[in-house]
Enzyme design. Structure first.
Site, short mmCIF file in Angstrom:
data_model
loop_
_atom_site.label_atom_id
_atom_site.label_comp_id
_atom_site.label_asym_id
_atom_site.label_seq_id
_atom_site.Cartn_x
_atom_site.Cartn_y
_atom_site.Cartn_z
N ARG A 23 0.86 -1.18 0.00
CA ARG A 23 0.00 0.00 0.00
C ARG A 23 0.89 1.23 0.00
NH1 ARG A 23 -3.56 -2.90 -1.36
NH2 ARG A 23 -5.58 -3.22 -0.38
N HIS A 78 -1.99 0.18 -9.68
CA HIS A 78 -2.53 -0.77 -8.70
C HIS A 78 -3.12 -2.01 -9.41
CE1 HIS A 78 -4.19 -1.02 -4.35
NE2 HIS A 78 -4.03 -2.24 -4.85
N GLU A 114 -4.39 7.45 -4.82
CA GLU A 114 -4.67 6.75 -6.07
C GLU A 114 -5.99 7.24 -6.62
OE1 GLU A 114 -4.33 2.53 -5.37
OE2 GLU A 114 -2.31 2.74 -4.58
C1 DGY Z 1 -6.06 -6.16 -2.60
O1 DGY Z 1 -6.68 -7.18 -2.86
O2 DGY Z 1 -5.93 -5.72 -1.46
C2 DGY Z 1 -5.48 -5.42 -3.77
O3 DGY Z 1 -4.48 -4.56 -3.40
C3 DGY Z 1 -6.57 -4.67 -4.47
O4 DGY Z 1 -6.97 -3.61 -3.67
#
Ligand code: DGY
Length: 325
Positions: free
Chosen positions: A237, A285, A266
């Site tokens: 993240r 992402h 994002e």
């Molecule tokens: C998750 O599954 O957490 C991915 O990062 C998509 O948000």
């Protein structure tokens, strides 16, 4: 009476049919201002919610007095206030396992692309600037045999270690809450403190969740421990990293390059300095974004939701404190 489900993510026809068989469904297919207004209208009658990429805070959830379950189509659960959900006995589930391998593939794509300057040099070809054989100014750096440092040795960390160890002959070092003897045996991996890992790894890869403990974990001090050959990879993240400190580390040559799939904000702002840097590979992402994996995640979320609404414990319950048999 059927349970009321609010979807804030489109599902395949097959999964929609499964939900329609057992529940009444309201679909909000765009989380723009209109979509958010529709969501607010639908929350008062919702028993279940299914979706992703939306911060469901207490203010929104207070509009949903009948809510029993939220099925997140993600492994990360940083969009939810887990204590609040538990207090209200709302079952939160996620979609682990099914995305592990694909997300590790993304991590390796970023490792290879950053080390071998794939995006920068492909852009050079596309711009018609490939006029003669490349020289040292365009050379990259090897991946095979380099030290792979993994911060957060969970499922995705292990899948990354597997690729590095077996596929690329990389010595693996890792940092996590505590040493993991089974991982060490499987990948000949060695535990390191965080500072040691930052000093020794050629590739520093973040694969840990965003929590109060990990927010801002990698900042100025941590970048200062890395070396000019370090390549920094983030598939966890954005908020685990102080992005301004990352920009500075890249600008000053403190580190060589970065491969980033996640950002503090994002979508990434158009004026982010990261957009201007040749030594940054930035992806939107896409950790789990393949047809197969996204369908598997959605299937997992539908299973979780239907289990919860049927009074069963969902297979991937996150807040076990909310479960009352
Ligand atoms: C998750 O599954 O957490 C991915 O990062 C998509 O948000």
């Amino acid at each position: 009476m059927n349970k009321q489900v609010v979807l804030y993510k489109k599902l395949s026809p097959l999964l929609m049919a499964r939900l329609h068989e057992q529940t009444d469904v309201t679909l909000i297919d765009n989380l723009n201002a209109d979509g958010l207004a529709q969501l607010r209208d639908a929350l008062p009658r919702a028993h279940g919610l299914l979706g992703a990429s939306l911060k469901l805070d207490a203010q929104l959830l207070d509009l949903a007095p009948n809510l029993q379950a939220i099925a997140s189509v993600s492994v990360g659960v940083d969009n939810y206030d887990i204590d609040y959900l538990t207090e209200r006995r709302i079952l939160l589930s996620n979609t682990p396992d099914v995305l592990t391998e694909t997300t590790a593939d993304t991590g390796f794509a970023l490792i290879l692309a950053s080390a071998r300057r794939v995006v920068e040099l492909a852009n050079m070809v596309r711009a018609g600037e490939w006029k003669r054989n490349v020289g040292p100014a365009q050379f990259g750096t090897d991946v095979h045999g380099k030290t792979l440092g993994i911060i957060g040795m969970g499922r995705i960390g292990e899948a990354l270690a597997q690729r590095g160890h077996f596929g690329f002959g990389m010595p693996v070092i890792y940092h996590s809450h505590s040493p993991k003897p089974a991982v060490e045996q499987r990948f000949n991996a060695q535990y390191r403190s965080l500072p040691e890992l930052l000093q020794q790894a050629d590739f520093v890869c973040l694969t840990l969740p965003l929590t109060a403990e990990t927010e801002g974990l990698i900042g100025k001090q941590q970048f200062a421990l890395m070396r000019p050959q370090t390549i920094f990879i983030n598939i966890s993240r954005g908020k685990v990293v102080d992005e301004a400190a990352l920009v500075e580390a890249l600008r000053s040559g403190q580190i060589r390059a970065a491969g980033l799939d996640v950002f503090e904000r994002e979508p990434l702002n158009a004026d982010s300095p990261l957009m201007q840097m040749d030594n940054v590979v930035a992806t939107p992402h896409i950790g789990s974004a393949t047809h197969e994996t996204r369908e598997a995640m959605a299937t997992c979320a539908v299973d979780n939701l239907l289990q919860a609404l049927a009074g069963e414990r969902p297979a991937n319950l996150v807040n076990s404190g909310a479960w009352k048999a």
